[in-house]
Design a protein around this motif. Structure first.
Motif, PDB file in Angstrom:
ATOM      1  N   HIS A 131       9.553  -5.312  10.097  1.00 42.11           N
ATOM      2  CA  HIS A 131      10.573  -6.233   9.654  1.00 42.11           C
ATOM      3  C   HIS A 131      11.601  -6.547  10.693  1.00 42.11           C
ATOM      4  O   HIS A 131      12.526  -7.289  10.438  1.00 42.11           O
ATOM      5  CB  HIS A 131      11.245  -5.673   8.399  1.00 42.11           C
ATOM      6  N   MET A 179       6.759  -2.210   1.715  1.00 38.56           N
ATOM      7  CA  MET A 179       7.729  -1.136   1.861  1.00 38.56           C
ATOM      8  C   MET A 179       7.133   0.220   1.573  1.00 38.56           C
ATOM      9  O   MET A 179       7.785   1.246   1.765  1.00 38.56           O
ATOM     10  CB  MET A 179       8.934  -1.389   0.947  1.00 38.56           C
ATOM     11  N   SER A 193       8.000   0.026   8.467  1.00 36.92           N
ATOM     12  CA  SER A 193       8.849  -1.003   7.869  1.00 36.92           C
ATOM     13  C   SER A 193       9.826  -1.541   8.894  1.00 36.92           C
ATOM     14  O   SER A 193      10.070  -2.738   8.978  1.00 36.92           O
ATOM     15  CB  SER A 193       9.613  -0.428   6.688  1.00 36.92           C
ATOM     16  N   LYS A 221      15.051   0.628   0.622  1.00 36.39           N
ATOM     17  CA  LYS A 221      14.143  -0.124   1.479  1.00 36.39           C
ATOM     18  C   LYS A 221      13.828  -1.490   0.891  1.00 36.39           C
ATOM     19  O   LYS A 221      13.712  -2.478   1.604  1.00 36.39           O
ATOM     20  CB  LYS A 221      12.861   0.667   1.704  1.00 36.39           C
ATOM     21  N   THR A 264       8.726   4.546   7.074  1.00 31.68           N
ATOM     22  CA  THR A 264       9.872   3.750   7.522  1.00 31.68           C
ATOM     23  C   THR A 264       9.730   3.188   8.932  1.00 31.68           C
ATOM     24  O   THR A 264      10.145   2.052   9.163  1.00 31.68           O
ATOM     25  CB  THR A 264      11.169   4.554   7.409  1.00 31.68           C
ATOM     26  N   ALA A 279      14.356  -5.095   2.373  1.00 32.37           N
ATOM     27  CA  ALA A 279      13.260  -6.071   2.449  1.00 32.37           C
ATOM     28  C   ALA A 279      13.726  -7.448   2.000  1.00 32.37           C
ATOM     29  O   ALA A 279      13.479  -8.458   2.655  1.00 32.37           O
ATOM     30  CB  ALA A 279      12.094  -5.602   1.580  1.00 32.37           C
TER      31      ALA A 279
END
Lengths: 127, 499, 489
Positions: C248, C237, C244, C303, C241, C307
């Motif tokens: 993800h 993380m 991420s 975040k 962003t 996660a």
């Protein structure tokens, strides 16, 4: 027992020299002594070779008289180990020469030939 | 020139050119002579390999004297394979060494000594090649010493004075090893009455039970193990590789240990015989020391700060892999060992070359000094990435092929312990190599010191070209393995089929 | 047609070559990436529509090389691969759109490197999707790990590098330590590693061996983030962003569960009869689902909460796959799709919040909904999908997952169903709760709200739109997956 020792006398010499040589290399801190030990070690091997080349009752391996023909009854000592050892001696001498050259350079660079002092100098320059 | 004659020419060529190099006053001419010799040897080696693949092994009798009276040179697939690796690495290294002759003088070797250096290199490679092609055990000793002496001299040319002690230490240990080998040969000669490898192998089966033979075999193996730097007889290698000039380390990493490995396999499998060896604890011992080499030295590599020392310990670990392959004593195992010989030669030589280029631009060889070089030297660093991946065994690179082959061989033998060792070894390699990449790419450089050139970087063209030849080879042989894996397999089957 | 894999790579290489010549302000890298993404998505749609009308299909294999005799680097098209590739392509486009706004607004540097490795990662993902055998899959799995590493440590500060180390450490350790030996073992058992409908393992393989192999795979494919090998996800993380979001929703995690799905379906085969198997291994993802949700509830960093939510959702998919039934595979495929769009919406939202208010903690978000209505509405819809409520597509995947569990006649099925329901309730608390509090609670006024770049808003709308669309029109997707399950029965 004594028979056993005496019959293999040459091998005992070989082992004796070999151990002296190795011990010198390992235990002595002075680089020159290590080289000497190495030489003794190598010499023991030379003796090993030459001594096993001997044949009981054999004579010098040079053909007397005519070159061709029946050399029947004459027993010659084996010349091959001698040849091998000559080569090995040459190798040993070259190695010694190189080692001595390195020793001279080490002496110039470090000022000492004692292994412990050299290690200490190296560690000091590291830290 | 017939194939047989080529066998002797490949040895003689460097031997003859070496004294010429020595007396030549200009470094550049000496280098060109060496490069030409290297090219010639490489071409002959290719020719020889093709000849052997076509028609099977052949031999050359020195002076026309038939064995066992005379000295015989024999070539089979394994020997031709190793010969090719040797000459290829030698050629690439000579390309790399071209930068030594620049007027601006790469600081590695004083320009005045360069011709002598090239002469020593030629003698070294001649010795190494001689070991590979010879079919006579004493001849092997002679060439072993020729190569070693040249190596001792080359190592001592390192920048720091520690190179001298490293060379001396290697000299002492190497001479002991060679002398052990000599003792072994003597004892074996006493028993078999011959020095010819082929004849010795036919006589061995009957004589194996005798104590002299067994002692002789042991001495031979220990002597070669010292040269091969098998754990725990590897103590000379880290110092020697670290302190030597990068040119020398790159060459040695790809050749000298590989040749010692060849000698070990030749003596154990060909001369002593497969059944003989299988009866002794030797395969088990090889597996154990190989496993220990992988784990212990990889762990030691993680603790080092000097980059070259990290790679040196890594080399010992890789030798452990090769030895594991032999210890498995199956066709798959030997194939894995041989193909690892090939792939590791490419990988390690490439890595040492890349590190050599980087070290031209840093103040010392410690890890923090290369911080940030990833961005400033993009091509070198990219090559480091490729060769490092190959060393770890990331798929797509040559190193992966050998790791796979080893895993396959180990699983086929149900040696799950070895599988674990290989996996752990790869993970440990990941740690120290990814750490290197991390520092190179993602750490900001320390404040610029007086010794580090601020903006201009030295990246000599010959060096980077040689490096990229090897990097591309790492990638190529990771995908197209007909030449590496299949030849290795053929070498393994031949050597195991021929007793 | 397989060259479609090379489009992102080409974009990456061009970016890399142009990089030294570009000024820091130059918009070329992002424009190039967006162009590549658009072309990629268009071609993917074209390919999918070509195949959509065919009842059973596979195209290929295209063999690139044969490194080891009997093991090739080969690609093929089959339903699951195409599904994954389409999702990846659409979301790559959305990510590049989002990133172009985010990276500038956040003041990030080294943009060419970013887009370059983004392109390489996408290429690796597509290549992984289309792999025809375990070896090819492993190659690109590793390349994916290595090419996403520079993205994770993009900011180059100490926390980023530490996070990168965990990321790399866990993923490489699991892949080389567990995944690779499992592949070699399969090769030893079956003589091949090619993905074949019905599996490749010989029928007489003992139950113990099969169970062990399955365990090695479930743990070895670390990208599926089954506990206890999930640590890399929260550690990653530290990345910007967009990374991420991408990691993800699209690339890394989906590659992991997709790999597991392919392995179960095409290596083990759905008919593998072993009672020892899924019975106890399925509890690993089941526990992960609950545990990760519980941890997510306690996380204040937005975040990191997302996660852990991802970890939980991924285990839904792993659970579905480990049911070893066609219904399970159907549910898994559905959830891969739904979760991808939903999660990326959530992450896009988190990034927008970061840009606009510089807030990273959930506790600071009360009342912000009225200041940033668009962002939080999208966030709400994403949360609804994760929970499994209309009007979001997640409803369908949860529905079919429930059906699959019930149909599996698995002894502990009722317990698994309970886990799913409980997790849904937890999801609503820790995800939907954010959106609810953002609208209902009064605004604390502590943070100043800036504008969100239009590109980020556009990307969010695309992702949210797809989520709603999948709710309204799940049929094409469902039919596609039924075709898959027919071919593997």
């Amino acid at each position: 027992m004594t028979d056993f020792v005496l019959q293999h006398f040459n091998y005992w010499v070989v082992i004796f020299l070999m151990m002296i040589g190795m011990y010198t290399v390992i235990s002595r801190g002075h680089l020159l002594k290590k080289v000497i030990g190495l030489n003794i070690f190598q010499t023991s091997v030379f003796i090993l070779y030459i001594s096993i080349g001997y044949i009981e009752g054999g004579t010098v391996p040079i053909v007397a008289g005519q070159v061709v023909g029946n050399t029947g009854d004459v027993v010659y000592a084996n010349p091959l180990p001698h040849v091998l050892i000559l080569t090995a001696i040459v190798v040993g001498v070259s190695t010694t020469a190189l080692a001595l050259a390195l020793i001279i350079r080490i002496r110039d660079a470090y000022g000492t030939l004692e292994e412990n002092d050299i290690l200490k100098l190296d560690q000091d320059s590291d830290g | 020139m017939s194939d047989e004659t080529q066998l002797i020419v490949i040895i003689l060529l460097p031997l003859v050119v070496a004294p010429v190099c020595y007396v030549v006053p200009s470094p550049r001419v000496a280098w060109l002579l060496t490069l030409a010799t290297a090219t010639g040897c490489f071409l002959i080696a290719v020719q020889l390999l093709l000849a052997v693949l076509d028609g099977g092994g052949f031999s050359y009798h020195l002076g026309g004297w038939a064995p066992p009276v005379g000295i015989e040179y024999r070539l089979d697939v394994f020997a031709a394979f190793v010969l090719l690796v040797l000459t290829a690495i030698f050629l690439v290294c000579q390309l790399y060494a071209g930068s030594l002759t620049r007027k601006s003088g790469i600081k590695e070797i004083p320009l005045a000594i360069a011709p002598t250096f090239f002469a020593a290199t030629l003698l070294c490679i001649s010795g190494l090649m001689g070991i590979v092609v010879t079919g006579d055990v004493f001849n092997l000793f002679v060439f072993l010493e020729i190569a070693s002496l040249a190596t001792y001299a080359m190592i001592s040319l390192g920048r720091q004075r520690r190179a001298l002690t490293a060379a001396f230490q290697y000299l002492v240990l190497g001479t002991i090893g060679a002398t052990f080998f000599l003792i072994g040969v003597g004892l074996l000669y006493a028993e078999t009455g011959t020095l010819n490898m082929q004849e010795m192998s036919t006589l061995m089966p009957e004589l194996v039970d005798r104590r002299t033979t067994f002692t002789g075999m042991t001495f031979v193996i220990i002597g070669l193990a010292l040269k091969l730097a098998i754990f725990p007889l590897h103590l000379w290698l880290p110092n020697a590789y670290t302190e030597a000039p990068s040119v020398v380390t790159a060459l040695l990493a790809g050749t000298s240990t590989k040749v010692a490995f060849y000698a070990l396999v030749r003596m154990t499998v060909s001369v002593f015989g497969l059944e003989t060896i299988a009866d002794t604890p030797l395969p088990l011992i090889l597996l154990i020391v190989g496993a220990l080499a992988v784990i212990v030295t990889s762990a030691q590599a993680i603790l080092q700060v000097n980059i070259k020392r990290i790679l040196a310990y890594s080399s010992v670990a890789q030798i452990g892999y090769m030895v594991i392959g032999v210890g498995l004593l199956t066709v798959e195992g030997l194939t894995a060992g041989f193909v690892h010989l090939f792939n590791h030669a490419l990988t390690k030589t490439g890595l040492f070359m890349a590190v050599g280029i980087m070290l031209l631009n840093t103040v010392d060889a410690k890890l923090p000094s290369v911080a940030g070089l990833g961005r400033r030297m993009p091509w070198t660093s990219a090559a480091v990435v490729i060769t490092a991946f190959s060393l770890v065994g990331i798929p797509g690179t040559a190193g992966f092929i050998s790791k796979w082959a080893l895993l396959d061989a180990a699983m086929a033998q149900e040696a799950y312990f070895i599988v674990g060792v290989i996996v752990i070894g790869s993970l440990l390699a990941c740690i120290y190599l990814l750490r290197l990449l991390d520092v190179m790419y993602f750490r900001a450089p320390e404040k610029v010191s007086d010794h580090m050139p601020a903006e201009t970087l030295t990246v000599p063209f010959p060096m980077i070209t040689a490096l990229w030849v090897l990097a591309i080879a790492c990638l190529w042989f990771g995908m197209f393995t007909e030449h590496s894996l299949s030849v290795a397999k053929l070498a393994a089957t031949t050597i195991m089929g021929v007793q | 047609m397989i060259w479609i894999v090379l489009i992102p790579l080409a974009a990456a290489l061009v970016t890399a070559m142009l990089a030294p010549r570009l000024s820091p302000q130059s918009r070329v890298p992002e424009r190039l990436a967006m162009l590549g993404a658009f072309v990629q998505a268009a071609i993917m749609f074209f390919i999918v529509f070509q195949f959509a009308t065919v009842a059973t299909f596979s195209a290929g294999p295209w063999v690139l090389a044969e490194p080891i005799p009997g093991i090739t680097l080969a690609f093929h098209f089959e339903p699951l691969s195409l599904l994954f590739a389409v999702i990846a392509s659409i979301l790559w486009f959305a990510t590049t759109l989002y990133a172009s706004g985010y990276m500038r607004a956040h003041g990030e540097t080294a943009l060419p490197r970013f887009y370059c490795f983004l392109g390489i990662s996408i290429s690796a993902t597509l290549a992984l999707a289309f792999s025809a055998n375990l070896f090819t899959m492993f190659v690109f799995y590793e390349i994916l790990t290595l090419s996403t590493w520079p993205l994770v440590v993009h900011t180059e500060d100490e926390t980023a590098r530490r996070g990168g180390r965990t990321y790399l450490g866990v993923l490489i350790a699991t892949s080389i330590g567990l995944f690779l030996p499992a592949i070699v073992w399969v090769y030893q058992l079956a003589g091949t590693v090619t993905f074949t409908p019905g599996g490749v393992l010989p029928a007489e393989t003992s139950g113990v061996v099969v169970s062990l192999l399955l365990l090695l795979f479930v743990l070895g494919v670390g990208k599926s983030a089954v506990m206890p090998l999930h640590r890399w996800l929260p550690a990653a993380m530290v990345a910007p962003t967009p990374v991420s979001a991408f990691l993800h929703a699209v690339a890394v995690v989906k590659a992991g569960v997709f790999a597991l799905a392919k392995i179960v379906v095409y290596i083990f085969g759905l008919n593998i009869s072993s009672d020892v198997l899924a019975h106890w291994i399925i509890w690993l993802p089941a526990i992960t689902v609950l545990l990760a949700s519980l941890i997510a509830m306690r996380e204040d960093n937005l975040k990191r909460r997302l996660a852990y939510s991802t970890i939980s959702q991924l285990s839904y998919i792993v659970l579905a796959v480990l049911l070893f039934s066609p219904e399970g595979t159907l549910a898994a495929g559905l959830h891969i799709t739904m979760h991808a769009f939903a999660k990326i919406t959530l992450f896009f939202g988190a990034g927008a919040i970061l840009i606009a208010s510089h807030c990273t903690k959930v506790s600071e978000l009360d009342g912000m909904g009225r200041q940033m209505p668009l962002v939080f509405v999208c966030f709400a819809i994403g949360s609804l999908s994760i929970v499994g409520l209309p009007p979001a597509g997640g409803l369908w995947s949860k529905w079919f997952l429930g059906q699959a569990i019930v149909a599996s006649e698995y002894p502990g099925a009722w317990l698994l169903l309970g886990v799913i329901l409980l997790s849904a309730i937890l999801n609503s608390i820790y995800l939907l709760g954010i959106a609810v509090r953002a609208f209902i609670k009064p605004f604390s006024g502590a943070a100043t709200i800036e504008a969100v770049p239009w590109s980020m808003q556009a990307a969010m709308l695309i992702a949210t739109g797809m989520t709603v669309l999948l709710f309204l029109m799940p049929m094409p997707l469902h039919e596609w997956l039924v075709v898959l399950t027919l071919s593997i029965r």
